[in-house]
Design a protein around this motif. Structure first.
Motif, PDB file in Angstrom:
ATOM      1  N   THR A  67       6.595  11.563 -11.213  1.00 46.69           N
ATOM      2  CA  THR A  67       7.321  10.369 -11.648  1.00 46.69           C
ATOM      3  C   THR A  67       7.747   9.494 -10.483  1.00 46.69           C
ATOM      4  OG1 THR A  67       9.421  11.602 -11.619  1.00 46.69           O
ATOM      5  CG2 THR A  67       8.183  11.574 -13.681  1.00 46.69           C
ATOM      6  N   CYS A  68       7.236   9.764  -9.306  1.00 44.83           N
ATOM      7  CA  CYS A  68       7.683   9.048  -8.103  1.00 44.83           C
ATOM      8  C   CYS A  68       6.816   7.826  -7.850  1.00 44.83           C
ATOM      9  CB  CYS A  68       7.647   9.965  -6.890  1.00 44.83           C
ATOM     10  SG  CYS A  68       8.785  11.346  -7.007  1.00 44.83           S
ATOM     11  N   GLU A  69       7.456   6.791  -7.392  1.00 44.74           N
ATOM     12  CA  GLU A  69       6.784   5.584  -6.931  1.00 44.74           C
ATOM     13  C   GLU A  69       7.140   5.362  -5.475  1.00 44.74           C
ATOM     14  OE1 GLU A  69       4.624   3.821  -8.565  1.00 44.74           O
ATOM     15  OE2 GLU A  69       4.846   4.782 -10.535  1.00 44.74           O
ATOM     16  N   THR A  70       6.322   4.633  -4.775  1.00 48.13           N
ATOM     17  CA  THR A  70       6.601   4.329  -3.373  1.00 48.13           C
ATOM     18  C   THR A  70       7.632   3.204  -3.292  1.00 48.13           C
ATOM     19  OG1 THR A  70       4.698   2.849  -3.363  1.00 48.13           O
ATOM     20  CG2 THR A  70       4.349   5.080  -2.573  1.00 48.13           C
ATOM     21  N   PRO A  71       8.440   3.186  -2.270  1.00 50.34           N
ATOM     22  CA  PRO A  71       8.466   4.131  -1.144  1.00 50.34           C
ATOM     23  C   PRO A  71       9.006   5.497  -1.582  1.00 50.34           C
ATOM     24  CG  PRO A  71      10.272   2.591  -0.934  1.00 50.34           C
ATOM     25  CD  PRO A  71       9.463   2.106  -2.107  1.00 50.34           C
ATOM     26  N   TYR A  72       8.385   6.529  -1.013  1.00 55.82           N
ATOM     27  CA  TYR A  72       8.669   7.909  -1.395  1.00 55.82           C
ATOM     28  C   TYR A  72       9.293   8.630  -0.198  1.00 55.82           C
ATOM     29  CZ  TYR A  72       7.656  12.874  -2.185  1.00 55.82           C
ATOM     30  OH  TYR A  72       7.745  14.235  -2.301  1.00 55.82           O
ATOM     31  N   TYR A  73      10.419   9.322  -0.482  1.00 58.12           N
ATOM     32  CA  TYR A  73      11.094  10.123   0.529  1.00 58.12           C
ATOM     33  C   TYR A  73      11.132  11.573   0.046  1.00 58.12           C
ATOM     34  CZ  TYR A  73      12.992   5.768   2.500  1.00 58.12           C
ATOM     35  OH  TYR A  73      13.140   4.518   3.068  1.00 58.12           O
ATOM     36  N   ASN A  74      10.987  12.494   0.960  1.00 58.78           N
ATOM     37  CA  ASN A  74      11.192  13.904   0.648  1.00 58.78           C
ATOM     38  C   ASN A  74      11.569  14.643   1.925  1.00 58.78           C
ATOM     39  OD1 ASN A  74      11.231  16.478  -0.536  1.00 58.78           O
ATOM     40  ND2 ASN A  74       9.588  15.887  -1.938  1.00 58.78           N
ATOM     41  N   THR A  75      12.552  15.515   1.786  1.00 54.98           N
ATOM     42  CA  THR A  75      13.067  16.243   2.950  1.00 54.98           C
ATOM     43  C   THR A  75      12.145  17.400   3.305  1.00 54.98           C
ATOM     44  OG1 THR A  75      15.335  15.680   2.316  1.00 54.98           O
ATOM     45  CG2 THR A  75      15.045  17.461   3.892  1.00 54.98           C
ATOM     46  N   LEU A  76      11.846  17.527   4.566  1.00 57.01           N
ATOM     47  CA  LEU A  76      11.096  18.669   5.099  1.00 57.01           C
ATOM     48  C   LEU A  76      12.115  19.568   5.800  1.00 57.01           C
ATOM     49  CD1 LEU A  76       8.050  16.715   6.616  1.00 57.01           C
ATOM     50  CD2 LEU A  76       8.301  17.654   4.308  1.00 57.01           C
ATOM     51  N   VAL A  80      11.618  16.898  13.073  1.00 56.40           N
ATOM     52  CA  VAL A  80      11.226  16.152  11.875  1.00 56.40           C
ATOM     53  C   VAL A  80      12.066  16.637  10.700  1.00 56.40           C
ATOM     54  CG1 VAL A  80       9.343  15.704  10.259  1.00 56.40           C
ATOM     55  CG2 VAL A  80       8.907  15.719  12.725  1.00 56.40           C
ATOM     56  N   THR A  81      12.562  15.688   9.904  1.00 56.57           N
ATOM     57  CA  THR A  81      13.424  16.044   8.771  1.00 56.57           C
ATOM     58  C   THR A  81      12.890  15.561   7.429  1.00 56.57           C
ATOM     59  OG1 THR A  81      14.741  14.048   9.121  1.00 56.57           O
ATOM     60  CG2 THR A  81      15.488  16.077  10.204  1.00 56.57           C
ATOM     61  N   ARG A  82      12.024  14.538   7.400  1.00 55.48           N
ATOM     62  CA  ARG A  82      11.565  14.086   6.090  1.00 55.48           C
ATOM     63  C   ARG A  82      10.239  13.352   6.211  1.00 55.48           C
ATOM     64  NH1 ARG A  82      15.524   9.075   4.255  1.00 55.48           N
ATOM     65  NH2 ARG A  82      15.198   7.736   6.070  1.00 55.48           N
ATOM     66  N   LEU A  83       9.564  13.264   5.060  1.00 51.44           N
ATOM     67  CA  LEU A  83       8.304  12.532   4.899  1.00 51.44           C
ATOM     68  C   LEU A  83       8.594  11.207   4.208  1.00 51.44           C
ATOM     69  CD1 LEU A  83       5.150  12.252   4.716  1.00 51.44           C
ATOM     70  CD2 LEU A  83       5.347  13.506   2.537  1.00 51.44           C
ATOM     71  N   TYR A  84       8.014  10.139   4.736  1.00 53.33           N
ATOM     72  CA  TYR A  84       8.181   8.810   4.153  1.00 53.33           C
ATOM     73  C   TYR A  84       6.796   8.223   3.900  1.00 53.33           C
ATOM     74  CZ  TYR A  84       9.114   3.763   3.974  1.00 53.33           C
ATOM     75  OH  TYR A  84       9.149   2.433   3.609  1.00 53.33           O
ATOM     76  N   VAL A  85       6.557   7.787   2.665  1.00 52.01           N
ATOM     77  CA  VAL A  85       5.284   7.179   2.275  1.00 52.01           C
ATOM     78  C   VAL A  85       5.585   5.836   1.627  1.00 52.01           C
ATOM     79  CG1 VAL A  85       3.187   7.415   0.909  1.00 52.01           C
ATOM     80  CG2 VAL A  85       4.254   9.455   1.882  1.00 52.01           C
ATOM     81  N   SER A  86       4.892   4.777   2.063  1.00 49.31           N
ATOM     82  CA  SER A  86       5.102   3.450   1.484  1.00 49.31           C
ATOM     83  C   SER A  86       3.752   2.748   1.355  1.00 49.31           C
ATOM     84  CB  SER A  86       6.064   2.626   2.341  1.00 49.31           C
ATOM     85  OG  SER A  86       5.486   2.365   3.611  1.00 49.31           O
ATOM     86  N   GLY A  87       3.768   1.620   0.682  1.00 47.16           N
ATOM     87  CA  GLY A  87       2.549   0.855   0.431  1.00 47.16           C
ATOM     88  C   GLY A  87       2.091   1.007  -1.011  1.00 47.16           C
ATOM     89  N   ARG A  88       1.041   0.295  -1.371  1.00 46.47           N
ATOM     90  CA  ARG A  88       0.479   0.339  -2.718  1.00 46.47           C
ATOM     91  C   ARG A  88      -0.351   1.603  -2.851  1.00 46.47           C
ATOM     92  NH1 ARG A  88       1.683  -1.812  -6.920  1.00 46.47           N
ATOM     93  NH2 ARG A  88      -0.408  -2.533  -7.534  1.00 46.47           N
ATOM     94  N   ILE A  89       0.350   2.656  -3.300  1.00 44.43           N
ATOM     95  CA  ILE A  89      -0.292   3.970  -3.348  1.00 44.43           C
ATOM     96  C   ILE A  89       0.320   4.766  -4.504  1.00 44.43           C
ATOM     97  CG2 ILE A  89       1.350   5.013  -1.771  1.00 44.43           C
ATOM     98  CD1 ILE A  89      -0.873   6.658  -0.586  1.00 44.43           C
ATOM     99  N   LYS A  90      -0.493   5.591  -5.137  1.00 42.83           N
ATOM    100  CA  LYS A  90      -0.050   6.511  -6.183  1.00 42.83           C
ATOM    101  C   LYS A  90      -0.258   7.937  -5.698  1.00 42.83           C
ATOM    102  CE  LYS A  90       1.181   8.172 -10.181  1.00 42.83           C
ATOM    103  NZ  LYS A  90       2.598   8.153 -10.583  1.00 42.83           N
ATOM    104  N   LEU A  91       0.853   8.701  -5.662  1.00 40.28           N
ATOM    105  CA  LEU A  91       0.789  10.068  -5.166  1.00 40.28           C
ATOM    106  C   LEU A  91       0.490  11.030  -6.301  1.00 40.28           C
ATOM    107  CD1 LEU A  91       3.837  10.107  -2.713  1.00 40.28           C
ATOM    108  CD2 LEU A  91       1.425   9.903  -2.133  1.00 40.28           C
ATOM    109  N   PHE A  92      -0.376  12.009  -6.005  1.00 36.15           N
ATOM    110  CA  PHE A  92      -0.708  13.059  -6.975  1.00 36.15           C
ATOM    111  C   PHE A  92       0.033  14.365  -6.658  1.00 36.15           C
ATOM    112  CE2 PHE A  92      -5.111  10.920  -7.363  1.00 36.15           C
ATOM    113  CZ  PHE A  92      -4.563   9.926  -8.158  1.00 36.15           C
ATOM    114  N   ASN A  93      -0.079  14.802  -5.427  1.00 36.08           N
ATOM    115  CA  ASN A  93       0.517  16.070  -5.010  1.00 36.08           C
ATOM    116  C   ASN A  93       0.991  15.972  -3.569  1.00 36.08           C
ATOM    117  OD1 ASN A  93       0.117  17.983  -7.295  1.00 36.08           O
ATOM    118  ND2 ASN A  93      -2.030  17.459  -6.962  1.00 36.08           N
TER     119      ASN A  93
END
Length: 1338
Positions: free
Chosen positions: A800-809, A927-940
């Protein structure tokens, strides 16, 4: 409840002890001395010996009594000589006290008595207010008195230095005689002694009151008695009314004194206060019945109770006595009237909590008065104390057992009596000849009687009449040869001790003592000061030469050890002469196992018809059940079972007020724990609308968060919408809140399959309310475990996530970590971006806080430029970028990106083909988190790591039970805790207690009693007209407030937290407030807030005083008491040399250190996985009183002193586990610390400004490091807020965890050898946490 001890003396003069945690008497080792009367408080026994002299016995102290003596050497500067020992006539003494008013020459400072030993020589104190002094120790000032400084200046005309020497009480665990009143002890012997005063209102801690009565009927008060001065200073005669000769005396815990006269009347001492322990005057109290024949022969004083015994053996209770107010109110001291009790009693004794014990008049047995409570102080009935007995083989009670085994009858009159001479000139020097019973024997001088003789019976019948009519006299008794040989042997094995110094010679900064009287001394004898012609150890040493050296042992302190090897268990009927319950604490609702009231006369009819009928029916039922089981096997009738529990409550809206609601708990059980499930729902008051609903599997913690008068629980569920967790619910009563807490805790534990004992490497946590929680990673490991050798895997939900996407590592990107991202690029994408971000760098400027971004890896495919940019950002500035024109991503195409962290670079694989690598510019572990942005759809998004991935928000905290303030886990199945009253506790491997209400639980659950003190501050401001008043300025604090002044408080509105708490005192002024107080308890300052002091100065315009009230909290949990010693802090650590044994099932040793309540250091020997309590404490001296301690994996010990200084113990090795000496670790100017923690992740400390500091440049050569690096506390930078900026506690193991001031649990990330301070905090749930322990988390 900690174990306490009941003492009693037999008619033979032997002393026995009975523990509340045991059901058997133990005899104190017999050393040739019998006792006629004993009295006790915790750790101290006072007694009247067979020689009619006073003895004291100090026992059960893990920390020795150690006193610091100080002497200031003063010098003045003279124009020609410079600094000289010649002082002006108006100056202070050359060697003086700190204020110069008392001469304190080092050659005149002597040991108080022969029971003390010097612990080292005189040496210089090289520290002034936390600053080091030069080697000569001089401190300089303008004149006497003045403020002293370390450095000498041009106007320094005087100087001084402080000489320090410690003395130690060496007569522990042995009988030590107090000096007689005269050189001839028989001139005025003692007939009674009493000790109390442990709870004199507002008196300094350790205060004791000792009174005695001489054979002349005089009352004597022992001045200077305290827990640090067991034998006191001198006897002081207290005048009594004319014609009043005392026969017996009793002292209560509050210092209240009652005494019995020979004529049967009773007098009471009034005016006993903290400033006047002797009191002011005597008041006469009427006897229970106005009769010439009825006389009082014995009296005993408790806190709010006074009992007496009359000559007809009846017991009486005195109504209206209030011990707390007895010093200021005569009515409270003397009470209102007598109430007669049933029973045939010869003596009665009242404990500190008003529990009553007595000795029977006919059978000479011990009794306890059951049912004594504050509501019913007279109790219900007398219960016989029946316990087996462990006695010495030298005891004459052995003859009783022998006669019983031989078939002959034994009567009290036939018991063997042994006597010895009191003071014989012919006896050998160093031998004490004592007697079991000393009485005037009519027409007989023999030392024993046969079983058929009549005189013993006469002695027993007439004994109490003698004590009522006239003072007992001392007869001449024969010497028992067996006692002579035994005491002579003990004398030969005694050791010597140093005597007071006579001459002092200054040699290289130390004083060496020359012994004036180097005679070997006996711990059986000590000496006080002079009353009239009282004996002195040096001028009248012959008085003490004729006494034996009896050395004590640990006596009754071990519950299961046979110390002497010559003791045995027996059921023989001891005839008791007195009982001393002053040191025992008995809870009327939880009595010890001392009573066996089953009657032997009752008979059971085994052939009764009703019994035969029940047995036949049970047999027929069993036969039918056996036939059914053999015919067929039935399937389960019900596969699933469910239940619903609902109640009315109040729900706190997110960020709002509480509103009425209905809560509903639905539970579905499948018979197997893996299939259990349930939901929790909050409904509107009418049940029509659902406010919030979530599955029970989402709950990570259920905890009590009650406030006074508001029973509440908090349910933490991180998957709830923002600001909805925790869910706070308020109930109408404590019982309803506890019922829901127990049900929710039980079902959550079942869903997470967490029952019983947690893993040894669990993380332990305590809340502000004292609840204990634990995180066990076993369930999380099972969910993340992959194929062997592939580490742990976490699948992140991105559906259910849309970009920008954050997740803690949570583990960062250490070597061996792999991050796999799969998705699809939209057709209209210009560029996409993948960042591995670190915590921002925080810089605190004078008026602002600067945050600088840090990006370890920036992967940026730009489709409009047909290139891919790789870069890193440091302190918000991009470094040199790297461009790669090879395009692995394309608009409208799916992709799979793998980022692997290798030894020195990232390896990027796109669509299973190696794309490029990128050398590290920023530490990958930061490193503490992953950041993904742009016109993209994440699957896994898959996150694979070599170590367990612990998400702080999803950690499940299970409540364990008990009430603990601080917790310590070693990682080897050894967990200790400290409660609010500084009692040490050991986890026994169970689970449950009062919070579970019996729904679940395992192991042994023990009752726990803790005490808590409430404080309220009364503030006043001075004005020129009326002086100090309660009228304040508009900008002032509340006139009744907390310590900070921000919160309004009052004595009337202070409520108990729950129904398990009860007040145990009234509001009283606290005179022991830091900084001191005057006689009325006030502290003064220039303004609010400021530094407070005890005496008013001209510029002081405000003042305050602290009121306190104590409450008792009753709880239960899987804990058992560690020892009798109170401890401030503890440290447990499995050393590196023992780490290998953790993986096996063997026994792992644990290094265990602690800080005693007086600031001394203790080391606990024998602590291991199979013996978590250990065996015994060993004391390690320290020049400074300490408050904090920690042990590192290499065995290094760090401590924090009360003045904020940090010390390092060097010289510790396996051969020398105690080390050699303390070395001070310098701190920056003006910085004082209050806690320290040492682990594999470094050395961290917490200062008094709630800042954390880490020790830098630690190596094997310099294990103490070089300097401190402080972490800035920046407001509004998580975990800090504007109101709460700082930390409460820190714990260091393989990782660094801390508790912020706003109660959030945090873990430090990015810690490496190059950067031991790390880069930032990962935050967990905000549960109002207090203390965390991760030393065992590996």
């Amino acid at each position: 409840m900690p174990s306490s001890y009941l003492f009693a003396a037999s008619s033979e003069g032997r002393v026995y002890t009975l523990s509340t945690s045991s059901a058997a008497w133990r005899e104190l080792p017999y050393l040739g001395l019998e006792f006629k009367k004993i009295c006790a408080v915790t750790n101290f026994l006072w007694a009247i010996g067979g020689d009619r002299q006073v003895y004291v016995h100090v026992h059960g102290l893990d920390v020795p009594i150690r006193i610091r003596e100080e002497s200031y050497e003063n010098e003045r500067w003279l124009p020609i000589e410079g600094f000289s020992k010649t002082l002006l006539p108006t100056d202070r003494y050359r060697y003086s006290s700190a204020d110069g008013s008392v001469e304190r020459g080092v050659d005149k400072i002597r040991l108080p008595s022969m029971a003390w030993q010097w612990d080292g020589d005189w040496h210089l104190d090289l520290e002034l207010d936390g600053q080091p002094l030069p080697e000569d120790g001089w401190m300089y000032a303008l004149d006497f008195p003045a403020t002293y400084s370390v450095k000498k200046s041009w106007n320094s005309y005087v100087r001084r230095r402080k000489w320090v020497r410690y003395r130690r009480y060496a007569a522990l665990n042995s009988w030590c005689a107090v000096a007689p009143l005269h050189k001839d002890p028989t001139q005025e012997p003692f007939i009674d002694v009493a000790i109390g005063g442990t709870c004199v209102p507002n008196a300094p801690a350790g205060t004791l009151c000792v009174w005695a009565i001489t054979a002349h009927g005089r009352a004597m008060f022992r001045t200077g008695v305290s827990k640090t001065s067991p034998e006191g200073l001198r006897w002081t005669a207290v005048p009594t009314p004319t014609g009043s000769e005392l026969s017996q005396i009793s002292v209560g815990p509050t210092g209240l004194v009652w005494a019995v006269l020979y004529n049967g009347r009773v007098i009471v001492r009034t005016g006993v206060t903290r400033d006047n322990l002797v009191g002011d005057a005597w008041l006469d109290v009427k006897t229970p019945v106005a009769s010439c024949s009825l006389r009082i022969v014995h009296v005993s004083v408790g806190t709010d109770a006074v009992w007496c015994v009359t000559n007809d053996h009846h017991a009486w209770f005195r109504r209206g006595v209030k011990g707390e107010a007895a010093g200021i109110s005569e009515d409270s001291a003397i009470g209102k009237g007598w109430v007669e009790m049933v029973g045939n009693i010869s003596m009665v004794s009242v404990a500190a909590n008003d529990q009553v014990f007595a000795v029977g008049a006919a059978d000479r047995c011990l009794y306890h008065r059951s049912g004594v409570t504050s509501a019913d102080p007279t109790g219900k009935k007398w219960r016989l104390i029946q316990c087996p007995m462990q006695i010495s083989r030298t005891s004459s009670s052995l003859s009783i057992v022998s006669r019983k085994s031989g078939g002959s009858s034994s009567t009290p009159g036939s018991k063997h009596q042994s006597f010895s001479n009191l003071y014989s000139k012919e006896k050998e020097k160093g031998v004490v000849e004592t007697c079991a019973v000393i009485e005037t024997m009519p027409n007989s001088s023999t030392g024993s009687f046969s079983s058929n003789g009549g005189p013993p019976g006469l002695l027993k019948n007439e004994r109490w009449k003698l004590s009522a009519d006239s003072p007992p006299t001392i007869g001449s008794l024969n010497l028992n040869d067996r006692h002579k040989h035994r005491t002579a042997a003990l004398r030969e094995t005694s050791h010597a001790s140093s005597a007071p110094a006579a001459d002092v010679v200054e040699i290289t900064g130390k004083f060496e003592t020359q012994l004036k009287n180097p005679r070997a001394w006996s711990p059986v004898r000590s000496v006080g000061s002079v009353v009239g012609t009282e004996a002195h150890p040096e001028s009248d040493s012959t008085v003490f030469e004729s006494d034996s050296t009896h050395h004590g042992s640990d006596v009754f302190l071990g519950e299961d050890d046979d110390h002497t090897g010559s003791q045995f268990w027996t059921e023989c009927g001891i005839l008791w002469s007195c009982v001393a319950p002053g040191a025992v604490t008995v809870d009327a609702s939880n009595m010890p196992n001392w009573f066996n009231e089953q009657t032997s006369d009752s008979k059971v009819d085994v052939n009764a018809n009703w019994r035969k009928d029940i047995l036949s029916k049970l047999q027929r039922r069993q036969e039918k059940l056996a036939k059914l089981q053999t015919v067929a096997k039935f399937e389960k009738a019900v596969e699933l079972s469910s239940w619903v529990k609902s109640a009315d409550a109040r729900y706190q809206r997110p960020g709002g007020e509480f509103e009425d609601c209905i809560i509903e708990l639905e539970w579905v059980s499948s018979g197997t724990r893996s299939g259990d499930s349930g939901t929790f729902t909050v409904l509107s008051p009418d049940g029509a609308a659902t406010k919030i609903q979530f599955p029970l599997s989402d709950i990570t913690c259920v905890q009590c968060c009650s406030e006074a008068g508001a029973p509440r629980i908090a349910i933490h569920a991180p998957h709830l919408p923002v600001n909805c967790s925790p869910v706070k619910l308020q109930f109408s009563s404590d019982s309803e809140m506890e019922d829901w807490l127990s049900h929710l805790s039980s079902v959550c534990s079942q869903i997470n399959t967490l029952v019983g004992k947690p893993a040894s490497n669990a993380i332990w946590l305590t809340s502000e309310l004292g609840d204990v929680f634990v995180f066990d990673a076993a369930n999380m490991k099972a969910q993340q475990k992959t194929e062997p050798g592939q580490g742990y895997l976490e699948k992140m939900d991105v559906s259910t996530c849309e970009t920008p996407y954050y997740n803690t590592l949570y583990n960062g990107m250490p070597c061996g970590t792999e991050l796999e991202i799969s998705g699809c690029v939209y057709d209209d994408a210009d560029q996409i971006r993948f960042d591995l971000q670190s915590h921002s760098t925080v810089k605190v400027q004078p008026h602002r806080v600067e945050k600088h971004r840090v990006i370890a890896l920036h992967l940026n495919p730009r489709f409009n430029e047909r290139t891919t940019v790789l870069n890193s950002m440091k302190e918000s500035e991009w470094l040199d970028e790297i461009r790669n024109d090879k395009m692995a991503f394309a608009p409208g195409a799916t992709f799979t990106l793998k980022i692997k962290a290798l030894q020195d670079h990232y390896l990027m694989i796109v669509n299973n083909a190696v794309y490029t690598d990128y050398k590290y510019r920023i530490d990958p572990e930061s490193v503490t988190r992953l950041y993904v942005s742009g016109r993209i759809k994440l699957f896994n998004v898959l996150y694979r790591c070599p170590s367990l991935i612990v998400s702080l928000e999803r950690m499940h905290w299970r409540q364990m039970g008990g009430h603990i303030k601080r917790i310590f886990n070693s990682g080897a199945d050894v967990v200790w805790g400290i409660s609010c009253d500084n009692t040490g506790w050991v986890y026994n491997g169970g689970w449950g207690g009062m919070f579970l209400k019996g729904l679940e639980g395992s192991g042994k659950i023990n009752p726990m009693i803790d005490t808590h003190t409430y404080y309220v501050y009364e503030n006043q401001r001075w004005n020129p007209i009326s002086g100090f008043t309660a009228k304040s300025l508009p900008t002032d604090r509340h006139m009744w407030s907390d310590a900070s002044g921000r919160q309004k408080r009052s004595k009337e509105h202070t409520k108990l937290l729950s129904t398990h708490c009860e007040w145990i005192s009234d509001w009283v002024i606290d005179y022991n407030i830091p900084g001191g107080a005057d006689k009325e308890g006030w502290q003064y300052a220039i303004d609010f807030p400021a530094n407070y002091h005890a005496h008013k100065k001209l510029t002081d315009c405000v003042r305050r005083r602290r009121w306190m009230k104590r409450c008792r909290l009753s709880s239960s949990g899987p804990w058992q008491e560690l020892s009798q010693s109170k401890i401030l802090d503890a440290a447990l650590q499995v050393l590196d040399e023992d780490v290998d044994s953790l993986s096996g099932e063997g026994n792992t040793s644990v290094a265990a250190w602690a800080i005693a309540s007086n600031g001394d250091v203790l080391i606990r020997h024998g602590v291991c996985s199979l013996n978590p309590r250990g065996d015994a404490w060993e004391h390690i001296t320290s020049d400074q009183p300490l408050v904090g301690i920690s042990v590192g994996p290499a065995g290094q010990v760090w401590t924090v002193a009360r003045n904020g200084m940090v010390f390092f113990r060097y010289g510790i090795s396996k051969q020398n586990p105690c080390g050699d000496a303390w070395q001070q670790v310098e701190a920056p100017a003006g910085v004082t610390f209050k806690a320290i923690s040492v682990g594999r992740a470094g050395i961290w400390a917490l200062d008094n400004q709630q800042r954390l500091a880490v020790r830098k440049e630690i190596s094997r050569t310099f294990p103490e490091g070089s300097h401190w690096q402080f972490l800035p506390n920046a407001a509004n930078v998580p975990p800090h807020t504007e109101q709460h900026c700082g930390f409460r506690s820190v714990s260091v193991g393989s990782e660094v965890w801390a508790i912020s001031l706003n109660g959030i649990i945090c873990r430090r990330c990015g810690i490496t050898k190059e950067n031991p301070a790390g880069v930032g905090w990962n935050l967990g749930i905000a549960g109002q946490w207090q203390n965390v322990s991760v030393e065992g988390y590996i």
